[in-house]
Design a protein around this motif. Structure first.
Motif, PDB file in Angstrom:
ATOM      1  N   THR A 183       0.852  -1.188   0.000  1.00  0.00           N
ATOM      2  CA  THR A 183       0.000   0.000   0.000  1.00  0.00           C
ATOM      3  C   THR A 183       0.888   1.239   0.000  1.00  0.00           C
ATOM      4  OG1 THR A 183      -2.039   0.917   0.928  1.00  0.00           O
ATOM      5  CG2 THR A 183      -0.307   0.362   2.512  1.00  0.00           C
ATOM      6  N   SER A 184       0.279   2.398  -0.173  1.00  0.00           N
ATOM      7  CA  SER A 184       1.051   3.635  -0.285  1.00  0.00           C
ATOM      8  C   SER A 184       1.439   4.186   1.089  1.00  0.00           C
ATOM      9  CB  SER A 184       0.181   4.653  -1.033  1.00  0.00           C
ATOM     10  OG  SER A 184       0.469   5.956  -0.621  1.00  0.00           O
ATOM     11  N   ALA A 185       2.498   4.974   1.114  1.00  0.00           N
ATOM     12  CA  ALA A 185       2.901   5.660   2.352  1.00  0.00           C
ATOM     13  C   ALA A 185       1.814   6.635   2.808  1.00  0.00           C
ATOM     14  CB  ALA A 185       4.216   6.406   2.126  1.00  0.00           C
ATOM     15  N   GLY A 186       0.900   6.980   1.894  1.00  0.00           N
ATOM     16  CA  GLY A 186      -0.192   7.888   2.258  1.00  0.00           C
ATOM     17  C   GLY A 186      -1.452   7.165   2.711  1.00  0.00           C
ATOM     18  N   ALA A 187      -1.387   5.825   2.773  1.00  0.00           N
ATOM     19  CA  ALA A 187      -2.581   5.038   3.138  1.00  0.00           C
ATOM     20  C   ALA A 187      -2.889   5.191   4.626  1.00  0.00           C
ATOM     21  CB  ALA A 187      -2.358   3.564   2.805  1.00  0.00           C
ATOM     22  N   HIS A 188      -4.114   4.899   4.981  1.00  0.00           N
ATOM     23  CA  HIS A 188      -4.534   4.974   6.378  1.00  0.00           C
ATOM     24  C   HIS A 188      -3.870   3.861   7.184  1.00  0.00           C
ATOM     25  CE1 HIS A 188      -7.189   4.984   9.896  1.00  0.00           C
ATOM     26  NE2 HIS A 188      -7.554   6.196   9.517  1.00  0.00           N
ATOM     27  N   ILE A 208       4.763   1.595   0.000  1.00  0.00           N
ATOM     28  CA  ILE A 208       5.324   2.102  -1.266  1.00  0.00           C
ATOM     29  C   ILE A 208       5.374   3.632  -1.222  1.00  0.00           C
ATOM     30  CG2 ILE A 208       5.022   2.088  -3.781  1.00  0.00           C
ATOM     31  CD1 ILE A 208       5.519  -0.714  -2.501  1.00  0.00           C
ATOM     32  N   PRO A 209       6.509   4.229  -1.622  1.00  0.00           N
ATOM     33  CA  PRO A 209       6.603   5.700  -1.571  1.00  0.00           C
ATOM     34  C   PRO A 209       5.606   6.390  -2.497  1.00  0.00           C
ATOM     35  CG  PRO A 209       8.565   4.727  -2.617  1.00  0.00           C
ATOM     36  CD  PRO A 209       7.753   3.593  -2.074  1.00  0.00           C
ATOM     37  N   MET A 210       5.406   7.698  -2.240  1.00  0.00           N
ATOM     38  CA  MET A 210       4.442   8.483  -3.027  1.00  0.00           C
ATOM     39  C   MET A 210       5.181   9.381  -4.008  1.00  0.00           C
ATOM     40  SD  MET A 210       1.815   9.675   0.008  1.00  0.00           S
ATOM     41  CE  MET A 210       3.076  10.413   1.052  1.00  0.00           C
ATOM     42  N   GLY A 240      -5.075   0.195  -3.001  1.00  0.00           N
ATOM     43  CA  GLY A 240      -5.005   1.559  -3.510  1.00  0.00           C
ATOM     44  C   GLY A 240      -5.882   2.454  -2.636  1.00  0.00           C
ATOM     45  N   THR A 241      -5.591   3.744  -2.639  1.00  0.00           N
ATOM     46  CA  THR A 241      -6.353   4.678  -1.807  1.00  0.00           C
ATOM     47  C   THR A 241      -7.116   5.669  -2.676  1.00  0.00           C
ATOM     48  OG1 THR A 241      -4.724   4.516  -0.015  1.00  0.00           O
ATOM     49  CG2 THR A 241      -6.158   6.438   0.007  1.00  0.00           C
ATOM     50  N   VAL A 245      -5.992  10.117   3.656  1.00  0.00           N
ATOM     51  CA  VAL A 245      -6.416  10.761   4.897  1.00  0.00           C
ATOM     52  C   VAL A 245      -5.751  12.130   5.074  1.00  0.00           C
ATOM     53  CG1 VAL A 245      -4.677   9.535   6.281  1.00  0.00           C
ATOM     54  CG2 VAL A 245      -6.750  10.381   7.362  1.00  0.00           C
ATOM     55  N   ASN A 246      -4.499  12.257   4.664  1.00  0.00           N
ATOM     56  CA  ASN A 246      -3.783  13.511   4.903  1.00  0.00           C
ATOM     57  C   ASN A 246      -4.175  14.626   3.941  1.00  0.00           C
ATOM     58  OD1 ASN A 246      -2.231  13.641   7.150  1.00  0.00           O
ATOM     59  ND2 ASN A 246      -0.273  13.477   6.097  1.00  0.00           N
ATOM     60  N   VAL A 247      -4.135  14.305   2.642  1.00  0.00           N
ATOM     61  CA  VAL A 247      -4.302  15.371   1.642  1.00  0.00           C
ATOM     62  C   VAL A 247      -5.434  15.102   0.652  1.00  0.00           C
ATOM     63  CG1 VAL A 247      -1.866  16.033   1.813  1.00  0.00           C
ATOM     64  CG2 VAL A 247      -2.564  14.412   0.051  1.00  0.00           C
ATOM     65  N   GLY A 248      -6.094  13.939   0.754  1.00  0.00           N
ATOM     66  CA  GLY A 248      -7.199  13.648  -0.165  1.00  0.00           C
ATOM     67  C   GLY A 248      -6.760  13.212  -1.543  1.00  0.00           C
ATOM     68  N   ALA A 249      -5.554  12.652  -1.654  1.00  0.00           N
ATOM     69  CA  ALA A 249      -5.058  12.210  -2.964  1.00  0.00           C
ATOM     70  C   ALA A 249      -5.742  10.906  -3.392  1.00  0.00           C
ATOM     71  CB  ALA A 249      -3.544  12.000  -2.904  1.00  0.00           C
ATOM     72  N   VAL A 250      -5.807  10.688  -4.705  1.00  0.00           N
ATOM     73  CA  VAL A 250      -6.369   9.442  -5.257  1.00  0.00           C
ATOM     74  C   VAL A 250      -5.255   8.737  -6.029  1.00  0.00           C
ATOM     75  CG1 VAL A 250      -8.122   8.435  -6.767  1.00  0.00           C
ATOM     76  CG2 VAL A 250      -8.640  10.536  -5.485  1.00  0.00           C
ATOM     77  N   ASP A 251      -4.931   7.521  -5.605  1.00  0.00           N
ATOM     78  CA  ASP A 251      -3.916   6.746  -6.330  1.00  0.00           C
ATOM     79  C   ASP A 251      -4.376   6.497  -7.769  1.00  0.00           C
ATOM     80  OD1 ASP A 251      -2.225   6.547  -4.139  1.00  0.00           O
ATOM     81  OD2 ASP A 251      -2.960   4.576  -3.519  1.00  0.00           O
TER      82      ASP A 251
END
Length: 490
Positions: A183-188, A208-210, A240-241, A245-251
């Motif tokens: 999963t991404s470093a930005g995932a929950h 996985i880095p963003m 995938g996200t 949670v932090n910035v509202g990004a979509v993978d």
């Protein structure tokens, strides 16, 4: 002879009816006048003390309990019904959802199974959710507390599919291979927690880095899968996200779907709040690829504005979903008539046997508002985020800290000692009751984080927040000595 005194029913139904109308009026007044209240306020001692009393052995009165609610509970909640609440990704709820919750509580249905219409209501919503995402009729779904549980269920289904249904009995000790997930470093954080609870361990989760847009770096994902394969491990799951949670990004969900397919991985989407962007025609294209997911987790209680709690998990392969949870006996046979008919039951699709009638408030919300109106509300929150970003760019004292993807804006007040001062500004605004932003860390620096989720929020609420940031920022800048340590007193 039967008397009321040996049940918990009221002695006087008319008196209860009068009290009930009074309670309903109070809650309608609360929602109708919410804008006049502070968003949040710290609870005074008397409110905290009210909940440190001994266990009641004798009877009390519902009127007194209601008074305590109005005086000591209602004013000191987190405040997410308020249009100025921007702290976390919480929906605002609706009066319609509140009334539906009352009906569900009165019915007191246990929706774990049995031959009853509440189960059909849940199946109706499952069918509607399939349509949101273009899933096949064979897909299954179930209401859960929230996306943390939905993500966990998805990991369990993927694990059972990979290791075989016998792994339910043998456990992980019988597995001949070690599974790895991505999963991404930005995932929950609940993705890592799901790995822990599933027995696979968070060490088996590759973070996985963003990229610069805070999306999962899909090349890094491919490299990580390759390395694990080369090391003799078994990659099995990628999350995938949609709406980080932090910035509202979509993978890039379509790219992840292709990688998952090529590598025979279970493709899961954590769409806690972002998945419902499918209801907004202007936003749905951003989720391209979600229709290829093996499972999707999301919350009706966020962008769907259904009262808490109403999480949901949708699974493409309904058979696999059932194999992962139903006990072998029930999977093979249920009664065909009487109260035990109607297989499969919701309890065959998750860990809960006792289940509240969560589906009713979601059904009411969809029936009363329709997907068009809900989609418009979702679009509006994203427009308000763009409006806030534009206002920030106009002010030299402020700077955006991350691209605005959907409805979350991260920015800060420019000043020396910016991390400390911005943390103070957030607490100052929260304590003022004017608005409720939160803070987060972006590239190692503290940012003021504004998540616009509530259907009640308007431009005036964004303006009020911004003027509060400017005012408290100015104060902190010109009077650092006077303010020094105020926020640290606790």
């Amino acid at each position: 002879m039967h008397t009321h005194s040996d049940t918990l029913d009221p002695e006087d139904w008319d008196a209860l009816r009068t009290q009930g109308h009074h309670m309903l009026d109070d809650m309608v007044d609360y929602l109708a006048g919410i804008r006049e209240r502070p968003v949040w306020q710290p609870a005074p001692d008397h409110a905290n003390q009210a909940f440190r009393e001994p266990l009641p052995s004798g009877a009390g009165s519902i009127a007194q309990a209601h008074d305590t609610f109005m005086n000591e509970i209602l004013p000191y909640a987190v405040g997410n019904a308020h249009p100025g609440f921007f702290g976390w990704v919480h929906g605002g709820g609706t009066a319609v959802g509140m009334l539906a919750e009352m009906l569900a509580a009165g019915l007191n249905a246990n929706v774990g199974g049995r031959n009853q219409i509440p189960v059909q209501v849940e199946r109706q919503v499952v069918d509607w959710v399939r349509q949101f995402f273009g899933f096949p009729a064979t897909a299954s779904g179930i209401f859960v507390t929230g996306t943390s549980m939905a993500n966990f269920i998805s990991v369990l289904i993927a694990r059972t599919k990979t290791l075989g249904v016998e792994s339910r009995k043998a456990g992980l000790t019988g597995a001949r291979t070690r599974l790895t997930a991505y999963t991404s470093a930005g995932a929950h954080g609940c993705i890592a927690q799901a790995m822990e609870m599933s027995g696979l361990g968070s060490d088996a989760l590759r973070v996985i880095p963003m990229n610069a847009r805070f999306e999962m770096d899909t090349q890094a994902l491919q490299a990580a899968i390759r390395k694990d394969r080369d090391d003799g491990l078994t990659p099995f799951f990628v999350a995938g996200t949609a709406g980080s949670v932090n910035v509202g990004a979509v993978d890039d969900l379509a790219a992840i779907a292709a990688i998952a397919q090529e590598n025979r991985l279970w493709f899961h989407v954590d769409g806690a709040y972002g998945a419902l962007a499918m209801l907004a025609p202007d936003l749905a294209p951003r989720l391209k690829g979600i229709e290829q997911a093996d499972s999707i987790a999301f919350d009706f209680h966020k962008w769907g504005q259904v009262p808490y709690d109403a999480g949901f998990v949708l699974v493409r392969d309904g058979e696999q979903h059932q194999r992962s949870f139903a006990s072998p006996a029930t999977y093979l046979r249920r009664e065909t008539r009487g109260l035990a008919a109607g297989s499969p039951w919701p309890c065959d699709l998750g860990p809960d046997l006792s289940r509240g009638f969560r589906a009713l408030k979601a059904w009411f919300t969809l029936k009363v508002y329709g997907t068009e109106k809900l989609g418009q509300v979702i679009s509006k929150t994203c427009r308000l985020a763009s409006y806030l970003a534009d206002r920030i760019r106009e002010r030299p004292e402020l700077e955006l800290m991350a691209p605005v993807s959907l409805n979350i804006v991260c920015f800060r007040y420019r000043t020396p000692d910016a991390d400390r001062i911005n943390q103070e500004i957030v607490a100052d605004i929260q304590e003022s009751g004017l608005a409720a932003p939160s803070s987060t860390t972006i590239h190692g620096h503290l940012a003021i984080r504004v998540a616009i989720v509530n259907h009640r929020s308007q431009e005036q609420d964004i303006d009020a927040l911004l003027s509060a940031v400017m005012r408290f920022g100015e104060k902190r800048k010109v009077e650092p000595e006077r303010w020094q340590g105020v926020g640290d007193a606790g």
